[in-house]
Design a protein around this motif. Structure first.
Motif, PDB file in Angstrom:
ATOM      1  N   MET A 116       0.836  -1.203   0.000  1.00  0.00           N
ATOM      2  CA  MET A 116       0.000   0.000   0.000  1.00  0.00           C
ATOM      3  C   MET A 116       0.874   1.258   0.000  1.00  0.00           C
ATOM      4  O   MET A 116       0.505   2.287   0.553  1.00  0.00           O
ATOM      5  CB  MET A 116      -0.918  -0.012   1.220  1.00  0.00           C
ATOM      6  N   GLU A 118       1.671   3.142  -2.471  1.00  0.00           N
ATOM      7  CA  GLU A 118       1.226   4.189  -3.388  1.00  0.00           C
ATOM      8  C   GLU A 118       0.638   5.353  -2.593  1.00  0.00           C
ATOM      9  O   GLU A 118       0.026   5.152  -1.550  1.00  0.00           O
ATOM     10  CB  GLU A 118       0.191   3.613  -4.359  1.00  0.00           C
ATOM     11  N   GLU A 120      -1.652   8.888  -1.676  1.00  0.00           N
ATOM     12  CA  GLU A 120      -2.964   9.494  -1.838  1.00  0.00           C
ATOM     13  C   GLU A 120      -3.000  10.792  -1.029  1.00  0.00           C
ATOM     14  O   GLU A 120      -2.208  10.963  -0.091  1.00  0.00           O
ATOM     15  CB  GLU A 120      -4.074   8.546  -1.373  1.00  0.00           C
ATOM     16  N   LYS A 132      -0.967   5.137   1.051  1.00  0.00           N
ATOM     17  CA  LYS A 132      -2.372   4.739   1.196  1.00  0.00           C
ATOM     18  C   LYS A 132      -2.647   4.034   2.521  1.00  0.00           C
ATOM     19  O   LYS A 132      -3.726   4.159   3.101  1.00  0.00           O
ATOM     20  CB  LYS A 132      -2.781   3.836   0.029  1.00  0.00           C
ATOM     21  N   SER A 180      -7.253   1.612   0.999  1.00  0.00           N
ATOM     22  CA  SER A 180      -6.516   2.757   1.545  1.00  0.00           C
ATOM     23  C   SER A 180      -7.280   3.416   2.679  1.00  0.00           C
ATOM     24  O   SER A 180      -8.486   3.176   2.881  1.00  0.00           O
ATOM     25  CB  SER A 180      -6.258   3.783   0.434  1.00  0.00           C
ATOM     26  N   ASN A 181      -6.599   4.301   3.402  1.00  0.00           N
ATOM     27  CA  ASN A 181      -7.231   5.023   4.498  1.00  0.00           C
ATOM     28  C   ASN A 181      -8.360   5.919   3.990  1.00  0.00           C
ATOM     29  O   ASN A 181      -9.400   6.052   4.635  1.00  0.00           O
ATOM     30  CB  ASN A 181      -6.191   5.854   5.243  1.00  0.00           C
ATOM     31  N   ARG A 182      -8.128   6.547   2.853  1.00  0.00           N
ATOM     32  CA  ARG A 182      -9.174   7.376   2.252  1.00  0.00           C
ATOM     33  C   ARG A 182     -10.388   6.527   1.894  1.00  0.00           C
ATOM     34  O   ARG A 182     -11.542   6.906   2.186  1.00  0.00           O
ATOM     35  CB  ARG A 182      -8.623   8.064   0.995  1.00  0.00           C
ATOM     36  N   GLU A 183     -10.162   5.413   1.258  1.00  0.00           N
ATOM     37  CA  GLU A 183     -11.262   4.534   0.842  1.00  0.00           C
ATOM     38  C   GLU A 183     -12.049   4.029   2.044  1.00  0.00           C
ATOM     39  O   GLU A 183     -13.281   3.889   1.975  1.00  0.00           O
ATOM     40  CB  GLU A 183     -10.710   3.373   0.030  1.00  0.00           C
ATOM     41  N   SER A 260      -4.785  10.842   7.341  1.00  0.00           N
ATOM     42  CA  SER A 260      -5.642  10.865   6.154  1.00  0.00           C
ATOM     43  C   SER A 260      -6.951  10.103   6.365  1.00  0.00           C
ATOM     44  O   SER A 260      -8.004  10.525   5.871  1.00  0.00           O
ATOM     45  CB  SER A 260      -4.889  10.304   4.943  1.00  0.00           C
TER      46      SER A 260
END
Length: 311
Positions: A116, A118, A120, A132, A180-183, A260
């Motif tokens: 993870m 990548e 964001e 992420k 991801s944390n955002r997702e 995030s």
């Protein structure tokens, strides 16, 4: 000669009489025997009839008894089925109606084998970027990775909250989910959650650091400042009830605006750092099944208190 003749005649007459008497006696005996045999046959038939009637009576009683048993058994089964249906209906009603509150739970991190790295945005419209997700810390004394502990407690908490009437959603159900944390934050919003609880465990270079804390966005958070008040109230309620239940030292509520997974939330949100996995006491306690029950009860109690206060 006349005398002899008379004597012979007398003897013959006596013999004839005796013979006749014997015949009559034999006839009488035969008749009596026939009568007795006939009577015995009649008695036998009567006895056979009595036995047959008794057998028929017993069979009838057995049939009636079996029918009664079937009726009684059927009634009991119907009663049990009705009770079961009633109980199931009541349980379904409780689940369906509940208390009207939805809780989203995020078991922090995921397995080491999931890449993870990548980047964001750290928040909506942010130019700052972060990975992420990360793998988290690990039990220095138990060897258990944080992501496993987070998922274990999150699942237990979900079950406990459902018993209390909450509708619950987990952002992940296993350690292999690449999300991801955002997702995760957006999943909580899509679920329609009233609150978003992120489950984590702490780590430190200092093995003496111990205790639990919650993290909430500040009133100056550039992304979700409007969620500060309720997030802080949630963090305060959870950390106080949690530490009261399990006995870990209470490090209070920390304000943090660089997370995030928090900054993308659309509902009141906190991170619970359950304890330090780098501290021998905290690490070993958090892997104890009985202690985990106290942890979960404390978190759930805090959520109850948050909503009971009118939030």
């Amino acid at each position: 000669m006349k005398i002899i003749h008379k004597w012979l005649i007398g003897i013959l007459a006596a013999l004839a009489a005796a013979l006749l008497a014997g015949v009559f006696f034999q006839v009488k005996v035969t008749l009596d025997m026939r009568k007795e045999v006939s009577a015995m046959k009649t008695q036998k038939k009567s006895l056979e009839l009595d036995i047959k009637k008794e057998e028929e009576s017993l069979v009838l009683e057995q049939v009636m008894s079996e029918e009664e048993d079937k009726e009684q058994g059927g009634a009991e089964q119907e009663e049990e089925a009705a009770e079961a249906a009633g109980g199931e209906a009541a349980q379904n009603d409780m689940t369906a109606e509940g208390n009207g509150k939805k809780v989203a739970i995020d078991p922090g991190h995921q397995g080491y084998h999931i890449d993870m790295s990548e980047l964001e945005p750290v928040g909506p419209d942010s130019q700052e970027m972060k990975a992420k997700a990360t793998q988290g810390t690990e039990g220095r004394f138990t060897g258990i990775p944080e992501y496993e502990l987070n998922l274990t407690i999150s699942k237990q908490l979900a079950e406990e909250l459902q018993k209390r009437g909450y509708e619950v959603m987990l952002t992940r159900q296993d350690n292999d989910t690449a999300i991801s944390n955002r997702e995760r934050a957006l999943l909580a919003a899509d679920f329609g959650a009233d609150i978003y609880l992120r489950i984590h465990a702490n780590g430190s270079e200092n093995p003496d650091d111990s205790g639990a804390l919650t993290m909430a966005p500040s009133a100056e958070n550039p992304y979700i400042a409007q969620l500060h008040d309720k997030s802080y109230a949630l963090g305060e309620a959870v950390i106080n009830a949690y530490c009261q239940s399990c006995g870990l030292s209470n490090r209070g509520v920390m304000l943090a605006d660089n997370m995030s997974g928090t900054n993308w939330s659309k509902v009141p949100v906190i991170i619970l750092e359950m304890g330090f996995m780098t501290n021998r006491s905290d690490d070993t306690k958090m892997q104890n099944a009985e202690f985990q029950v106290q942890m979960v009860q404390g978190i759930a109690n805090g959520i109850d208190q948050y909503f009971a206060a009118g939030n």
